[in-house]
Design a protein around this motif. Structure first.
Motif, mmCIF file in Angstrom:
data_model
loop_
_atom_site.group_PDB
_atom_site.id
_atom_site.type_symbol
_atom_site.label_atom_id
_atom_site.label_comp_id
_atom_site.label_asym_id
_atom_site.label_seq_id
_atom_site.Cartn_x
_atom_site.Cartn_y
_atom_site.Cartn_z
ATOM 1 N N TYR A 196 0.842 -1.211 0.000
ATOM 2 C CA TYR A 196 0.000 0.000 0.000
ATOM 3 C C TYR A 196 0.873 1.256 0.000
ATOM 4 C CZ TYR A 196 -4.096 -2.915 0.761
ATOM 5 O OH TYR A 196 -5.092 -3.842 0.599
ATOM 6 N N ARG A 197 1.986 1.169 0.717
ATOM 7 C CA ARG A 197 2.910 2.302 0.744
ATOM 8 C C ARG A 197 3.477 2.563 -0.655
ATOM 9 N NH1 ARG A 197 5.359 3.655 5.795
ATOM 10 N NH2 ARG A 197 4.225 2.667 7.501
ATOM 11 N N ALA A 198 3.778 1.499 -1.371
ATOM 12 C CA ALA A 198 4.351 1.655 -2.718
ATOM 13 C C ALA A 198 3.352 2.348 -3.651
ATOM 14 C CB ALA A 198 4.758 0.284 -3.268
ATOM 15 N N ARG A 251 -3.446 -5.933 7.737
ATOM 16 C CA ARG A 251 -4.616 -5.561 8.542
ATOM 17 C C ARG A 251 -5.799 -6.487 8.267
ATOM 18 N NH1 ARG A 251 -0.870 -2.589 9.090
ATOM 19 N NH2 ARG A 251 -0.803 -0.483 9.969
ATOM 20 N N ASP A 252 -5.810 -7.088 7.058
ATOM 21 C CA ASP A 252 -6.984 -7.863 6.625
ATOM 22 C C ASP A 252 -6.589 -9.250 6.100
ATOM 23 O OD1 ASP A 252 -5.535 -7.008 4.446
ATOM 24 O OD2 ASP A 252 -7.281 -6.631 3.185
ATOM 25 N N ILE A 253 -5.451 -9.745 6.524
ATOM 26 C CA ILE A 253 -4.977 -11.019 5.950
ATOM 27 C C ILE A 253 -5.865 -12.185 6.408
ATOM 28 C CG2 ILE A 253 -2.969 -12.506 5.543
ATOM 29 C CD1 ILE A 253 -2.742 -9.483 4.634
ATOM 30 N N VAL A 276 -8.454 -0.103 -4.956
ATOM 31 C CA VAL A 276 -7.036 -0.273 -4.611
ATOM 32 C C VAL A 276 -6.878 -1.562 -3.816
ATOM 33 C CG1 VAL A 276 -5.139 0.668 -3.212
ATOM 34 C CG2 VAL A 276 -6.512 2.202 -4.651
ATOM 35 N N ARG A 277 -7.765 -1.774 -2.869
ATOM 36 C CA ARG A 277 -7.682 -2.983 -2.044
ATOM 37 C C ARG A 277 -7.856 -4.239 -2.912
ATOM 38 N NH1 ARG A 277 -7.019 -1.637 2.968
ATOM 39 N NH2 ARG A 277 -6.807 -3.830 3.435
ATOM 40 N N ARG A 278 -8.797 -4.164 -3.846
ATOM 41 C CA ARG A 278 -9.022 -5.323 -4.739
ATOM 42 C C ARG A 278 -7.731 -5.689 -5.453
ATOM 43 N NH1 ARG A 278 -13.966 -3.472 -6.025
ATOM 44 N NH2 ARG A 278 -13.166 -2.205 -7.742
HETATM 45 O O1 DC Z 1 1.743 -1.778 8.190
HETATM 46 P P1 DC Z 1 2.010 -0.429 7.574
HETATM 47 O O2 DC Z 1 2.004 0.678 8.586
HETATM 48 O O3 DC Z 1 3.241 -0.419 6.715
HETATM 49 O O4 DC Z 1 0.779 -0.185 6.581
HETATM 50 C C1 DC Z 1 0.669 0.980 5.818
HETATM 51 C C2 DC Z 1 -0.806 1.334 5.651
HETATM 52 O O5 DC Z 1 -1.450 0.387 4.810
HETATM 53 C C3 DC Z 1 -1.588 1.378 6.959
HETATM 54 O O6 DC Z 1 -2.204 2.630 7.094
HETATM 55 C C4 DC Z 1 -2.646 0.333 6.830
HETATM 56 C C5 DC Z 1 -2.661 -0.063 5.389
HETATM 57 N N1 DC Z 1 -2.755 -1.516 5.227
HETATM 58 C C6 DC Z 1 -3.988 -2.037 4.934
HETATM 59 O O7 DC Z 1 -4.967 -1.311 4.859
HETATM 60 N N2 DC Z 1 -4.105 -3.371 4.731
HETATM 61 C C7 DC Z 1 -3.045 -4.175 4.838
HETATM 62 N N3 DC Z 1 -3.196 -5.478 4.626
HETATM 63 C C8 DC Z 1 -1.792 -3.643 5.165
HETATM 64 C C9 DC Z 1 -1.677 -2.293 5.365
#
Ligand code: DC
Length: 271
Positions: A84-86, A171-173, A149-151
């Motif tokens: 997501y950061r990328a 966060r959603d694994i 984006v999530r998809r």
């Molecule tokens: O773990 P992190 O702080 O590097 O994650 C960066 C952002 O991406 C954080 O705000 C949450 C989001 N993220 C997400 O929504 N779902 C994920 N599976 C991983 C990270």
């Protein structure tokens, strides 16, 4: 124990759309940097891959613990937050407005993200350090609220997890990406301790940041991550809750290893 060091997992952007749990094996391009026994493992297409899913808020210790765990298990470590950061970094560089959901989704789909031990490449460029900057951190939690984006990210993550044993953190694994993961951990820590750890990381990089500013920044990201409509940060009903506030990294890793041994191998295969 199998050794999977030095390999690169890459989800090719154009192939990611067809992938899903247990499907779309064409979506993954697995590049073995050093010869390893991975090829024999992967030759058995019917072999079930093992997913260890670790979810939780920022600063709970997910990355350090997941990375070490993957090393000990000989699994591939996948930091989904880095993905997501990328996307956020690319959007920043392109000057895309955070409200332009369509364009952000396009970027997420087109992003060629390559994860290798300790490094991340975006469209061929090493962005390991760049994605840790504050703007990319803020941007990540903004792009992460967009369903498109999530998809795109979930498709890439499933493709990566399809052919290799993985320790995947995010966060959603356990709730969305791999609801069928063999092991699910929800790793938490007291908010004050999470801020303290992040502050230590920031200072270790030689940067300065006021504790109050960092705490506010983390609280805002936590709020966005856990209140968004699509795949908010949540503990899967079948996840094991672990609190790392008063535990060392080694203790948490050991606790997770015990769970992996009992769930996956009856203690036989993995150290
Ligand atoms: O773990 P992190 O702080 O590097 O994650 C960066 C952002 O991406 C954080 O705000 C949450 C989001 N993220 C997400 O929504 N779902 C994920 N599976 C991983 C990270």
């Amino acid at each position: 124990m199998r050794h999977h060091q030095g390999h690169v997992l890459q989800a090719a952007p154009e192939a990611s759309r067809n992938s899903g749990v247990g499907g779309g094996h064409q979506a993954v391009e697995l590049v073995l940097a050093h010869g390893s026994c991975y090829s024999t493992v992967l030759a058995d297409e019917s072999r079930k891959r093992v997913v260890v899913a670790i979810d939780g808020p920022a600063g709970a210790g997910k990355s350090t613990i997941a990375r070490g765990l993957a090393e000990r298990l000989g699994f591939t470590y996948i930091d989904t937050g880095a993905m997501y950061r990328a996307v956020a970094l690319w959007a920043l560089r392109q000057g895309v407005d955070w409200g332009d959901m369509h364009r952000l989704e396009q970027l997420a789909e087109a992003a060629d993200i390559e994860l290798s031990p300790g490094r991340i490449r975006l469209n061929g460029e090493d962005v390991t350090e760049a994605i840790r900057e504050t703007a990319a951190s803020n941007g990540a939690s903004k792009v992460a609220v967009i369903p498109g984006v999530r998809r795109a990210m979930v498709a890439k993550q499933r493709a990566m997890g399809w052919r290799a044993n993985v320790v995947m953190e995010g966060r959603d694994i356990g709730t969305v990406v791999f609801p069928d993961a063999e092991v699910k951990i929800y790793l938490d820590a007291h908010p004050g301790e999470r801020v303290r750890r992040r502050l230590e990381e920031v200072r270790a990089k030689g940067e300065t940041m006021e504790e109050a500013a960092l705490a506010a920044h983390m609280a805002e990201r936590d709020r966005r991550d856990s209140t968004r409509a699509d795949a908010p940060l949540a503990q899967a009903p079948d996840a094991v809750y672990l609190d790392s506030t008063r535990q060392t990294i080694a203790e948490v890793q050991e606790a997770i290893l015990k769970i992996v041994r009992s769930r996956v191998t009856n203690g036989k295969d993995f150290r």
